[in-house]
Design an enzyme around this catalytic site. Structure first.
Site, PDB file in Angstrom:
ATOM      1  N   SER A 143     -29.446  23.760 -47.100  1.00  0.00           N
ATOM      2  CA  SER A 143     -28.833  23.507 -48.289  1.00  0.00           C
ATOM      3  C   SER A 143     -30.215  23.021 -49.542  1.00  0.00           C
ATOM      4  O   SER A 143     -31.125  23.041 -48.993  1.00  0.00           O
ATOM      5  CB  SER A 143     -27.980  22.430 -48.272  1.00  0.00           C
ATOM      6  N   TYR A 156     -26.429  13.185 -45.683  1.00  0.00           N
ATOM      7  CA  TYR A 156     -26.828  14.739 -45.696  1.00  0.00           C
ATOM      8  C   TYR A 156     -27.902  15.300 -45.993  1.00  0.00           C
ATOM      9  O   TYR A 156     -28.497  16.323 -45.385  1.00  0.00           O
ATOM     10  CB  TYR A 156     -25.624  15.287 -46.577  1.00  0.00           C
TER      11      TYR A 156
HETATM   12  N1  LIG Z   1     -20.490  24.197 -49.348  1.00  0.00           N
HETATM   13  C1  LIG Z   1     -21.582  24.159 -50.026  1.00  0.00           C
HETATM   14  O1  LIG Z   1     -21.815  23.685 -51.255  1.00  0.00           O
HETATM   15  C2  LIG Z   1     -22.817  24.157 -49.169  1.00  0.00           C
HETATM   16  C3  LIG Z   1     -23.995  24.274 -49.829  1.00  0.00           C
HETATM   17  C4  LIG Z   1     -25.364  24.429 -49.123  1.00  0.00           C
HETATM   18  C5  LIG Z   1     -25.090  24.425 -47.600  1.00  0.00           C
HETATM   19  N2  LIG Z   1     -23.984  24.443 -47.137  1.00  0.00           N
HETATM   20  C6  LIG Z   1     -23.899  24.403 -45.588  1.00  0.00           C
HETATM   21  O2  LIG Z   1     -23.213  25.525 -45.246  1.00  0.00           O
HETATM   22  C7  LIG Z   1     -22.574  25.418 -44.009  1.00  0.00           C
HETATM   23  C8  LIG Z   1     -21.146  25.567 -43.906  1.00  0.00           C
HETATM   24  O3  LIG Z   1     -20.466  24.761 -44.827  1.00  0.00           O
HETATM   25  P1  LIG Z   1     -19.320  24.956 -45.672  1.00  0.00           P
HETATM   26  O4  LIG Z   1     -19.515  24.680 -46.952  1.00  0.00           O
HETATM   27  O5  LIG Z   1     -18.899  26.602 -45.348  1.00  0.00           O
HETATM   28  O6  LIG Z   1     -18.174  24.196 -45.152  1.00  0.00           O
HETATM   29  P2  LIG Z   1     -16.900  24.097 -44.073  1.00  0.00           P
HETATM   30  O7  LIG Z   1     -16.033  25.268 -44.794  1.00  0.00           O
HETATM   31  O8  LIG Z   1     -16.356  22.693 -44.086  1.00  0.00           O
HETATM   32  O9  LIG Z   1     -17.282  24.637 -42.924  1.00  0.00           O
HETATM   33  C9  LIG Z   1     -18.029  23.987 -41.941  1.00  0.00           C
HETATM   34  C10 LIG Z   1     -17.637  24.476 -40.308  1.00  0.00           C
HETATM   35  O10 LIG Z   1     -18.480  23.723 -39.596  1.00  0.00           O
HETATM   36  C11 LIG Z   1     -17.726  23.227 -38.548  1.00  0.00           C
HETATM   37  N3  LIG Z   1     -18.055  22.229 -37.800  1.00  0.00           N
HETATM   38  C12 LIG Z   1     -18.052  20.795 -38.262  1.00  0.00           C
HETATM   39  N4  LIG Z   1     -18.611  20.093 -37.159  1.00  0.00           N
HETATM   40  C13 LIG Z   1     -18.698  20.893 -36.024  1.00  0.00           C
HETATM   41  C14 LIG Z   1     -18.951  20.623 -34.656  1.00  0.00           C
HETATM   42  N5  LIG Z   1     -19.297  19.513 -34.219  1.00  0.00           N
HETATM   43  N6  LIG Z   1     -19.250  21.711 -33.886  1.00  0.00           N
HETATM   44  C15 LIG Z   1     -18.937  23.071 -34.476  1.00  0.00           C
HETATM   45  N7  LIG Z   1     -18.529  23.232 -35.540  1.00  0.00           N
HETATM   46  C16 LIG Z   1     -18.527  22.335 -36.432  1.00  0.00           C
HETATM   47  C17 LIG Z   1     -16.367  23.212 -38.927  1.00  0.00           C
HETATM   48  O11 LIG Z   1     -15.402  23.453 -37.972  1.00  0.00           O
HETATM   49  P3  LIG Z   1     -13.978  22.509 -37.954  1.00  0.00           P
HETATM   50  O12 LIG Z   1     -13.085  23.121 -38.826  1.00  0.00           O
HETATM   51  O13 LIG Z   1     -13.755  22.574 -36.492  1.00  0.00           O
HETATM   52  O14 LIG Z   1     -14.345  21.131 -38.356  1.00  0.00           O
HETATM   53  C18 LIG Z   1     -16.330  24.480 -39.931  1.00  0.00           C
HETATM   54  O15 LIG Z   1     -16.042  25.530 -39.453  1.00  0.00           O
HETATM   55  C19 LIG Z   1     -23.033  23.999 -43.747  1.00  0.00           C
HETATM   56  O16 LIG Z   1     -23.904  23.765 -42.885  1.00  0.00           O
HETATM   57  C20 LIG Z   1     -23.356  23.436 -44.879  1.00  0.00           C
HETATM   58  O17 LIG Z   1     -24.143  22.203 -45.017  1.00  0.00           O
HETATM   59  C21 LIG Z   1     -22.800  24.412 -47.927  1.00  0.00           C
END
Ligand SMILES: NC(=O)c1ccc[n+]([C@@H]2O[C@H](COP(=O)([O-])OP(=O)(O)OC[C@H]3O[C@@H](n4cnc5c(N)ncnc54)[C@H](OP(=O)(O)O)[C@@H]3O)[C@@H](O)[C@H]2O)c1
Length: 290
Positions: A143, A156
């Site tokens: 990120s 985070y």
């Molecule tokens: N959205 C943003 O603004 C943003 C920006 C930069 C980077 N990111 C990064 O992108 C990645 C994906 O995030 P997203 O935005 O797509 O969020 P999201 O929709 O909340 O997805 C997060 C995923 O991680 C899984 N997860 C959480 N805890 C876990 C565990 N203990 N073991 C295995 N899986 C687990 C969740 O599964 P469950 O449904 O089972 O909890 C979900 O599938 C993250 O690393 C985040 O830091 C996001």
């Protein structure tokens, strides 16, 4: 890039594919002909994803913080790919623990690091024997917070800074086996992570000692507004998926994918800048006045 229905499509494991970037990535790589192993934690999510994907996609129960789960996922993938090995690993699973650092319970900070740092390394360690066969590629989804630590999201920021360090080291340590390691650093993305942020903020609010909570009343309000803004103005998941696909499939992948103008300009512009000016800009980047 593999052709759909290729007799031996390259296998890719993606963690955290129930929603957001992971789900979009799993479906797009499946559509492009990869043999996707989709890491999930709930059977209901597995069924939903299977319903949207081709028959090639294989849901794999994988909680990145559970050693048994990681081991069993490695065995499942290993049995399925056999001597062909694993062409790609996308460490995507992640959570955001909100809150000013004074208010963040230490067990929540530990959970933040367990999922976003140790979980990624545990999965990487387990999958390396399969990646070494091809040799495959690793893509770590970090990120902008891995380069600029955001106030009210210190836990985070710490996790993503650690992931940046781990990625930088793996890139060098695994080079000898031809394993390419890339990091993807998006600015905010419109995904369910921001709804979860608001729910977790409610819990933080409810659990904080009243006297400390009072000190941070205005900050907590600003934190929620910043998260709301990040969700509303976040880039579409497709932009991140394109970068992940590039890192996995092109002949000359980049090592770093900074996505969004703040993500590429910020770290570059901050070099040598006095801290007072840096802090002022960081707050404005988040749309917060302090
Ligand atoms: N959205 C943003 O603004 C943003 C920006 C930069 C980077 N990111 C990064 O992108 C990645 C994906 O995030 P997203 O935005 O797509 O969020 P999201 O929709 O909340 O997805 C997060 C995923 O991680 C899984 N997860 C959480 N805890 C876990 C565990 N203990 N073991 C295995 N899986 C687990 C969740 O599964 P469950 O449904 O089972 O909890 C979900 O599938 C993250 O690393 C985040 O830091 C996001």
């Amino acid at each position: 890039m593999p052709e759909p229905d290729h007799p031996d499509p390259p296998a890719v494991l993606i963690t955290g594919t129930s929603t957001g970037i992971g789900a979009a990535c799993a479906l797009e790589l499946d559509r492009r002909g990869f043999r996707v192993f989709a890491g999930l934690r709930q059977e209901a999510d597995a069924q939903r994803l299977r319903g949207e994907a081709s028959g090639r996609l294989v849901p794999v129960m994988l909680d990145v913080t559970e050693a048994d789960s990681v081991r069993s996922a490695a065995e499942t993938v290993g049995r399925a790919v056999g001597d062909a090995g694993l062409a790609g690993l996308v460490n995507n699973a992640g959570i955001v623990v909100p809150g000013p650092l004074e208010l963040v319970p230490l067990d929540r900070l530990r959970r933040q690091l367990e999922v976003n740092v140790l979980g990624h390394l545990a999965v990487t360690q387990a999958m390396l024997p399969l990646l070494r066969v091809v040799p495959g590629r690793i893509v770590n989804v970090s990120s902008i917070a891995g380069r600029i630590a955001p106030p009210y999201m210190g836990a985070y920021g710490a996790s993503k800074h650690a992931l940046t360090a781990i990625t930088d080291v793996l890139r060098i340590e695994l080079r000898g086996w031809g394993i390419h390691v890339a990091i993807v650093e998006p600015d905010s993305v419109a995904t369910p992570i921001w709804d979860k942020f608001q729910t977790d903020s409610d819990t933080l609010d409810a659990k904080a000692p009243p006297q400390v909570r009072k000190l941070y009343e205005q900050d907590l309000l600003k934190m929620r507004k910043a998260a709301y803004r990040m969700d509303r103005t976040g880039m579409p998941v497709e932009k991140v998926v394109r970068a992940i696909h590039h890192a996995l499939a092109t002949r000359r992948p980049k090592t770093r994918y900074a996505l969004g103008w703040r993500s590429w300009l910020g770290p570059w512009a901050f070099g040598g800048m006095p801290d007072w000016l840096r802090d002022w800009i960081v707050l404005r980047m988040m749309g917060v006045r302090k």
